[in-house]
Design an enzyme around this catalytic site. Structure first.
Site, PDB file in Angstrom:
ATOM      1  CG  HIS A 115       3.362   8.596   2.564  1.00  0.00           C
ATOM      2  ND1 HIS A 115       4.601   9.205   1.969  1.00  0.00           N
ATOM      3  CD2 HIS A 115       3.896   8.164   3.628  1.00  0.00           C
ATOM      4  CE1 HIS A 115       5.503   8.923   2.720  1.00  0.00           C
ATOM      5  NE2 HIS A 115       5.325   8.096   3.555  1.00  0.00           N
ATOM      6  CG  ASP A 117       4.721   7.166   8.063  1.00  0.00           C
ATOM      7  OD1 ASP A 117       4.867   7.199   6.827  1.00  0.00           O
ATOM      8  OD2 ASP A 117       5.302   7.517   8.856  1.00  0.00           O
ATOM      9  CG  HIS A 265       5.883  12.081   6.038  1.00  0.00           C
ATOM     10  ND1 HIS A 265       4.920  11.344   6.607  1.00  0.00           N
ATOM     11  CD2 HIS A 265       6.551  11.177   5.450  1.00  0.00           C
ATOM     12  CE1 HIS A 265       5.154  10.138   6.575  1.00  0.00           C
ATOM     13  NE2 HIS A 265       6.342  10.018   6.017  1.00  0.00           N
ATOM     14  NE  ARG A 282       8.591   4.754   9.599  1.00  0.00           N
ATOM     15  CZ  ARG A 282       8.173   4.374   8.680  1.00  0.00           C
ATOM     16  NH1 ARG A 282       7.920   4.974   7.533  1.00  0.00           N
ATOM     17  NH2 ARG A 282       7.482   2.964   8.521  1.00  0.00           N
TER      18      ARG A 282
END
Length: 315
Positions: A115, A117, A265, A282
């Site tokens: 995907h 983000d 990723h 993150r």
């Protein structure tokens, strides 16, 4: 070290990891404020290699936020799934975080889990910055793929064909699984549905990227369901070709910084078969609205643009 492998960029050492994507950067301390030259050098390496990695950077939450802010405005940790208590800009990537989202066994295909983000938003993050804190001694690697090279490696007729296509992106469970009540409640509370071009023109480099996030892109507009499925499966299979990818082995203190406009990723699933814990954190940087080769921007069908966490706090 071989000069062909080690690339000196002013005061930084940029060590490429594969032919098309990924480089480790050495010679910088991310716990300290960076001068304008260092910020420009890291950004240049990011644009060239799409994802850059740093080792032995033991950041606190506050230092993680401070480093990220030197490259743009920060979003809230996650527009749908929230943030770490006391740190609205940080999202927790824990080993079992998806256990609260889905029930059942997913239909596994080669692109399952890949995907870009938050492409369900009309302005997906410009970049994500992920730091490793608790890392298993083996397993738990993350992979990235270069969507610009994927576009360039399509045949010319197929490039011309996909240049004019647009698709619908939304949060939804993977095929074969059912959403939990908690997941449904989060998604309904912050509904996001966006029409994006299948090819995105990078706002800084002018490169074209095959913008086909397997985790979010559900259908192509203007074609039949069977045509949509066939085209998407062809493209998803193509973008994860091994030669377009890099695989990163985490260590405590590792940091990955990727350009969300030009990559997809894959988070690891092998850690679920290990007894070791895994915890990463993150931040994401506010992005712009994608534009296709025809100059048409993406269109929000449900939900609002993702705004800076600071703006939310002020309201």
């Amino acid at each position: 070290m071989n000069a062909a492998v080690l690339q000196q960029v002013n005061t930084l050492q940029v060590n490429p990891l594969s032919a098309h994507i990924g480089a480790e950067i050495h010679g910088v301390d991310l716990t300290q404020p960076l001068d304008a030259q260092r910020v420009a050098e890291i950004r240049a390496a990011l644009l060239r290699w799409k994802v850059v990695f740093f080792r032995k950077q033991f950041l606190t939450h506050e230092q993680h936020v401070a480093f990220s802010q030197q490259f743009g405005e920060l979003t809230v940790g996650h527009p749908v799934f929230g943030h770490v208590d006391g740190h609205q800009e940080i999202y927790s990537i824990s080993k079992y975080r998806k256990a609260t989202r889905f029930q059942g066994e997913a239909l596994l295909r080669p692109w399952t889990g890949w995907h870009t983000d938050v492409t369900a938003a009309v302005n997906p993050p410009f970049a994500s910055i992920l730091r490793g804190v608790t890392i298993p001694p083996y397993g738990g690697d993350t992979q990235w793929t270069n969507l610009v090279v994927a576009y360039e490696k399509l045949s010319e007729p197929l490039r011309h064909f996909v240049d004019g296509l647009r698709g619908l992106h939304r949060f939804a469970p993977p095929p074969g699984v059912k959403a939990t009540t908690e997941y449904d409640a989060n998604v309904k509370q912050t509904a996001l549905l966006t029409e994006h071009p299948l090819v995105r023109v990078h706002p800084e480099t002018g490169e074209r990227a095959l913008y086909v996030s397997p985790g979010f892109l559900k259908s192509i507009i203007g074609v039949s369901p069977r045509e949509s499925q066939a085209i998407l499966e062809l493209l998803w299979e193509h973008v994860i070709r091994p030669e377009f990818t890099v695989r990163f082995k985490w260590e405590p203190g590792s940091v990955a910084f990727w350009d969300n406009r030009a990559t997809a990723h894959l988070a690891p699933t092998d850690i679920l078969d290990l007894e070791f814990d895994r915890q990463l954190y993150r931040t994401t940087l506010v992005g712009d609205v994608p534009v296709g080769p025809d100059g048409r921007p993406s269109l929000a069908l449900e939900g609002s643009p993702v705004i800076a966490a600071q703006a939310i706090a002020q309201n």
